[in-house]
Design an enzyme around this catalytic site. Structure first.
Site, short mmCIF file in Angstrom:
data_model
loop_
_atom_site.label_atom_id
_atom_site.label_comp_id
_atom_site.label_asym_id
_atom_site.label_seq_id
_atom_site.Cartn_x
_atom_site.Cartn_y
_atom_site.Cartn_z
CG PHE A 124 3.24 -6.50 -3.56
CD1 PHE A 124 3.63 -5.22 -3.19
CD2 PHE A 124 2.04 -6.66 -4.23
CE1 PHE A 124 2.82 -4.12 -3.48
CE2 PHE A 124 1.21 -5.56 -4.52
CZ PHE A 124 1.61 -4.30 -4.14
CD GLN A 237 -6.70 -10.87 -4.94
OE1 GLN A 237 -6.41 -9.98 -5.74
NE2 GLN A 237 -5.84 -11.81 -4.58
CG HIS A 239 -6.73 -5.25 -2.23
ND1 HIS A 239 -6.24 -4.66 -1.10
CD2 HIS A 239 -5.72 -5.26 -3.13
CE1 HIS A 239 -4.97 -4.30 -1.32
NE2 HIS A 239 -4.63 -4.67 -2.53
CG LEU A 253 -6.41 -0.90 -4.23
CD1 LEU A 253 -7.00 -2.15 -3.61
CD2 LEU A 253 -5.80 -1.22 -5.56
CD GLU A 256 -0.29 -7.20 -1.47
OE1 GLU A 256 -1.27 -7.30 -2.21
OE2 GLU A 256 0.43 -8.16 -1.16
NE ARG A 317 -3.26 -8.12 -3.42
CZ ARG A 317 -3.27 -7.49 -4.59
NH1 ARG A 317 -4.12 -7.88 -5.52
NH2 ARG A 317 -2.45 -6.50 -4.82
CG HIS A 382 -8.48 -5.85 -5.94
ND1 HIS A 382 -8.47 -4.54 -6.35
CD2 HIS A 382 -7.24 -6.32 -6.19
CE1 HIS A 382 -7.27 -4.25 -6.83
NE2 HIS A 382 -6.52 -5.31 -6.76
NE ARG A 417 -4.79 -10.16 -9.39
CZ ARG A 417 -4.26 -9.02 -8.94
NH1 ARG A 417 -2.95 -8.86 -8.91
NH2 ARG A 417 -5.05 -8.06 -8.49
#
Lengths: 605, 248, 250
Positions: A124, A237, A239, A253, A256, A317, A382, A417
């Site tokens: 990730f 955040q 995304h 969404l 990821e 991100r 997000h 994050r």
């Protein structure tokens, strides 16, 4: 004003508000410590936003990459958060996540396996090693179902479709909470020694978001009103990959995991643009050519070792989101204002197996077959890194008896994050909050009392929209709030925009006082929204004020007028609290990291 | 802009009616979008349950043109232009208001199922082929469409004796877990009422997660019940080679 | 915005708000089964034209010839495949829908009384013995394979004709149906909870996996084999009574 003072009363030692991953884990822990626990959720049990989490749980189990350990995870988390994280939380998180994941497995969660029968882990963004334990792309569902089934067999009382609108206090201490059942508008009082907030985020303040209707910032608002302070609220955040088309699913969404499995981002010219957006400092960790990235993917797919470095799509991100935004803004976007994310070069059967819900999501909702065509994606709001300030080891806020865990608490993720750190955050800090609250409840010699006055004011507040002089449609107000936040407090921010935004929020606050609803209490979404709007306003204002105050760019907070990162701001958290009727902003120093942890950042890794 | 006509079930006090609304159609619009449009423009008190809008939470179950479906997954362009689209609440559960029903019975049933039980506290080695069946069952998003369509619950109202497809799936998922130590055959026969299922497969037809509810969960559980209660040979063999799993 | 129609309807036969032609499937299924049952009954009573040269009709195989049995020998055999199919999980679905209308289709009101016992009481509780019919049907299937192999030899010489090709297709389809059976799937490995435990369970997993592949299309196998078994009998009958040619290729 209604004279109807009828409400039902429940007593418990610990009241948990929110039944997502953090709330459930906290409730299970508190209950295991032998105190009585009530769990309240706005939706039905098991529908919380955790089910939307797709990619996986980050935990340094080292099942796939044997070199992994908690120190690397800690380091990745701190670097991803631009060192603004509460170091102790990041440390606890990295150390305890593997335990929590194994515990979840022993409670019946069924993770995907490696060839030698261990929990499989995938790559990730921002994680040095393959670290995300997953179940296809429905990890959150697996987690919530496991916790739910564990919880209901442990004697936790669950109150579904119940909204809490006010925390009650006895002097300084928490004494309970008041709210209503969505189903029939019945009022309900919970008398509790301790309250754990696990209400999640604030996404519904933005128009393009991956969040569900529940994300109205209830926990942040309840805590703020009860006297707790919120930190780092400006770090929101976006995304990088949300759906952009069709309009009805804009913001939904796209995990990821697609990039973790080798998905490639291209602009409309077919250029793989992420190569040019990797920050100088991190260039050594990422592949430099298509060929190298392809070798890495090839090795990852076959579970082999390679000396190739990660593809550039696996940057953090904040960086990927900004890059996509920039590509679109500079005219290299796709037909519907996004960029292309392509996994179709891989074996179709493998894609369907590793990303089943993405496959169905695009097939059913956008008529796109991701095994044959690229997806169109763009940034979507997000997650909020900021939240209620808590003590790292007990998750206690500064209000005695008030605890918080999960997205509604702040500190753990700093300025940004990493993907996969949220599910582990829920488990680690859910557990700590449960233990913290149970210990606190046990330590109390007497049960705090609730005041009728506070209850009456909560009821009055709820019945306000029924008054005859109210005349504004709450759905219109909600739309207006979305527009303000998306226009003035988006991915890139500027002094002038933020000031305009704040002014508009102030005007909106006045209008919200006139929000009206038909006086029908039975499952009346209009009425519910009138109350939710007040909570949304508090977090929206906090985000805007925090963003105004932080005159630098760091992680998810990007100021066009202050594009550089300022080391002085890096030493401080933005703290927001209520003083009288005013929202106050203060900079407070970050806790100092001990030397042995500091060393991790000095060594060449 | 083209318009769609929706006939939406509304409850007004004690009377229930269908109300007709006109909604402008956008590209890729789903029924839930239309319901939200109605809520925002005509009827702020229109009750509807929803969360994720991505077919992941299973909240927005309803009956669209008589078919149990998730509103967030039913696209407006599946219908012919000008067609009147009926939207009703789940018929099997008591009505709360408009499109919302009281599904709490399902939670009561779930609570009674003997939970996951294991005696292995060490590091687990489990191979992918051992869990693939269970993973299919665990895809369930608890939308309760299978419970709604199941005629044992819907027509015969045997909620007293039958746990319904959702919980047969769940029980199968526990029973087939390689580390679980219980045998729930007795439970599904006696409390779960598996014999009431006549495998007419409507549950599988409506499942938005495409779980093969009947073929992979219910029938294998029925066969396990046969092993335990109907097949004299396996019953005899079970007595001799004392089965390791505890019968509940 | 105008108001129209009524209350929630009570569930009675055929009640639904479905707008599609939900009744087509049960009607077709009902007609299909009825056609087969009528033909099979007629053929069983006919007691003639079931054997010519090396060919034996599947309705009359294995061929019994007992002094004490005065009716058509078909009845000594047919109860086995009939029982196998009647207790088959697919057929149960099909006839509960088509003939019992319980329910006729999904989200459509059922037919019949208040008291519903499903498969918990006599006689339907006997459906649980499906696996015993599976055992018996497997023996019959073995005999049919034997018949088919035999049908390729004309007085010791190998030969191919339209008839023995039809018989071959029939036994292949019957095998696909029988070995995709849900009971078979359970018995070969479905009953295990851990496939990787030892060498034995690992091979059971492989077999289970194959049966599962067949089982996924059990309905298709059920229909094709039902048709093929009827057609094989029909063709042999027509050849036996001289209506159709035998068409031997070599």
């Amino acid at each position: 004003m209604s004279e109807n003072q009828n409400y039902e009363t429940h007593e418990c030692d610990v009241l948990v508000i929110g039944a997502g991953g953090a709330g459930l884990r906290a409730a299970i822990e508190a209950s295991a410590q032998g105190v009585s626990v009530a769990l309240v959720c706005k939706s039905l049990l098991g529908k919380a936003h955790t089910v939307m989490a797709e990619g996986g749980i980050a935990a340094a189990l080292a099942n796939v990459d044997a070199e992994d350990n908690w120190k690397t995870h800690f380091r990745d988390t701190m670097l991803g958060g631009k060192m603004l994280n509460n170091w102790r939380m990041a440390q606890l998180h990295a150390q305890e996540a593997p335990l929590r994941v194994k515990e979840l497995e022993h409670w019946g969660a069924v993770f995907d396996r490696t060839k030698d029968g261990k929990i499989l882990q995938r790559a990730f963004g921002g994680h040095t090693y393959k670290r995300l334990c997953h179940v296809g792309d429905r990890t959150g569902l697996e987690m919530i179902r496991t916790l739910q089934d564990r919880g209901i067999h442990q004697g936790i009382d669950v109150y579904m479709e119940c909204t809490i609108t006010k925390l009650l206090k006895d002097g300084d201490r928490i004494s309970g909470a008041f709210g209503y059942y969505r189903e029939d508008g019945r009022y309900v009082l919970f008398q509790a020694k301790a309250v754990i907030l696990a209400t999640g985020g604030v996404g519904k303040s933005f128009s393009v978001t991956s969040n569900s209707w529940e994300y109205t910032g209830d926990g942040q608002a309840l805590a703020y009103e009860a006297g707790a302070d919120l930190i780092d609220m400006e770090f929101v955040q976006f995304h990088p990959t949300g759906m952009v088309w069709p309009p009805g699913v804009r913001g939904l969404l796209v995990t990821e995991g697609v990039r973790g499995e080798g998905g490639i981002l291209r602009n409309t010219n077919g250029e793989r643009f992420m190569f040019k957006y990797i920050p100088e400092a991190n260039k050594k960790d990422f592949a430099e050519t298509d060929e190298e990235a392809a070798r890495w993917v090839e090795a990852a797919v076959n579970g082999q070792k390679t000396d190739a470095r990660r593809p550039p799509e696996l940057s953090t991100r904040d960086n990927v989101a900004r890059s996509i935004y920039t590509e679109v803004k500079e005219g290299r976007g796709s037909e519907h204002g996004g960029v292309y994310l392509d996994i179709s070069y891989q074996d179709p059967e493998r894609v369907k197996k590793k990303l089943p819900s993405m496959y169905h999501q695009f097939k059913d909702l956008a008529d796109v077959d991701i095994t044959a065509q690229p997806m169109e994606v763009g940034p979507t709001m997000h997650y909020i890194m900021g939240g209620i300030r808590v003590d790292a080891d007990t998750q206690a806020s500064r209000v005695p008896g008030l605890f918080a865990a999960g997205e509604c608490s702040g500190g753990m993720h700093g300025a940004n994050r990493l993907g996969g750190n949220s599910l582990s955050d829920l488990l680690v800090f859910g557990q700590l909050a449960g233990a913290g609250a149970a210990n606190y409840a046990k330590s109390l010699s007497s049960t705090p009392s609730v005041s009728n006055e506070q209850i009456k004011s909560a009821i009055d507040d709820l019945e306000e929209p029924f008054k005859a002089d109210k005349n504004v449609n709450p759905f219109d107000l909600h739309k207006e709030l979305n527009q303000i936040m998306s226009t003035y407090v988006g991915i890139f921010r500027e002094e002038e925009d933020l000031r305009t935004g704040l002014e508009k929020l102030n005007q909106l606050k006045e209008k919200i006082k006139h929000a009206s609803s038909s006086p029908n209490k039975i499952y009346n979404p209009g009425w519910h929204l009138c109350r939710d709007l007040q909570h949304m306003m508090i977090s929206s204002e906090a985000i805007t004020r925090g963003a105004l105050n932080r005159k630098e760019s760091r992680g998810a907070h990007s100021r066009l007028d202050y594009p550089a990162t300022d080391p002085e701001y890096g030493k401080c958290n933005t703290s927001i609290f209520q003083q009288g009727d005013e929202m106050k902003v203060e900079m407070t120093p970050c806790p100092e990291m001990p030397c042995e942890l500091k060393e991790l950042f000095e060594k060449k890794h | 802009m083209p318009e769609a006509t929706l006939k939406v079930f509304r409850s007004k006090g004690d009377t229930n009616t269908f109300e007709t609304y006109k909604v402008p159609i956008e590209d890729g619009m789903v029924i839930l979008d239309a319901i939200h449009y109605i809520q925002q423009h005509y009827a702020p008190d229109l009750a509807v349950r929803w969360n994720c809008k991505a077919a992941k939470c299973g909240s927005c179950s309803a009956e669209v043109n008589g078919k149990p479906s998730l509103m967030c997954k039913t696209r407006m362009d599946d219908f012919t232009t000008g067609e009147e689209i009926t939207v009703e609440p789940l018929r099997t559960f008591p009505l709360v208001k408009d499109l919302v029903t009281d599904v709490s019975w399902n939670y009561q049933v779930n609570k009674k199922i003997p939970p996951f039980t294991t005696n292995d506290n060490g590091e687990w080695v489990i191979y992918q082929e051992d869990i693939e069946r269970v993973q299919e069952f665990r895809k369930c998003i608890e939308c309760f469409l299978c419970q709604d369509v199941c005629h044992v619950l819907r027509d015969h109202d045997r909620k007293d004796a039958f746990m319904g497809p959702r919980f047969l799936v769940r029980t199968a998922g526990l029973d087939m877990h390689p580390k679980d130590t219980l045998n729930r055959s007795k439970y599904v026969k006696e409390q779960g009422g598996i014999g009431l299922c006549n495998i007419t497969k409507c549950c599988s037809e409506v499942c938005p997660e495409e779980i093969h509810i009947t073929d992979n969960a219910i029938i294998p559980m029925k066969e396990r019940v046969v092993d335990q209660f109907y097949d004299p040979v396996t019953m005899f063999l079970n007595k001799i080679f004392n089965n390791k799993k505890k019968l509940v | 915005m105008q108001q129209s129609s009524s209350l929630r309807q009570q569930a009675s036969f055929g009640t639904t708000t479905r707008k599609d032609a939900w009744w087509v499937e049960p009607v077709l299924v009902g007609l299909g089964f009825a056609a087969f049952i009528i033909y099979a009954t007629f053929r069983a009573f006919e007691n003639n034209y079931f054997e010519i040269g090396p060919y034996l009709s599947p309705f009359y195989s294995p061929k019994f010839n007992f002094d004490w049995w005065h009716m058509s020998p078909a009845f000594l055999i047919l109860w086995i495949p009939a029982g196998f199919r009647a207790t088959c999980y697919y057929y149960r679905k099909a006839y509960y829908r088509a003939y019992f209308a319980d329910p006729p289709a999904c989200a459509v009101g059922h037919f019949g009384g208040e008291k519903y016992c499903g498969e918990t009481t006599f006689p339907l509780v006997l459906q649980n013995l499906h696996r015993y019919f599976f055992y018996l049907a497997t023996i019959v299937l073995a005999v049919l394979w034997y018949d088919t192999v035999k049908a390729f030899f004309f007085n010791g010489a190998f030969g191919v004709s339209i008839v023995n090709l039809i018989m071959l297709a029939n036994v292949i389809l019957l095998s696909g149906y029988s070995f995709g059976c849900h009971a078979c799937r359970h018995l070969v490995g479905g009953k295990l909870n851990c496939f990787s435990a030892n060498a034995c369970t690992k091979s059971q997993f492989k077999i289970w996996h194959w049966v599962t592949r067949l089982n996924e299309h059990h309905m298709l196998w059920a229909w094709l084999s039902l048709f093929s078994v009827g057609f094989t009998d029909f063709y042999i009958r027509q050849v036996a009574c001289g209506a159709f040619p035998e068409l031997q290729f070599f």
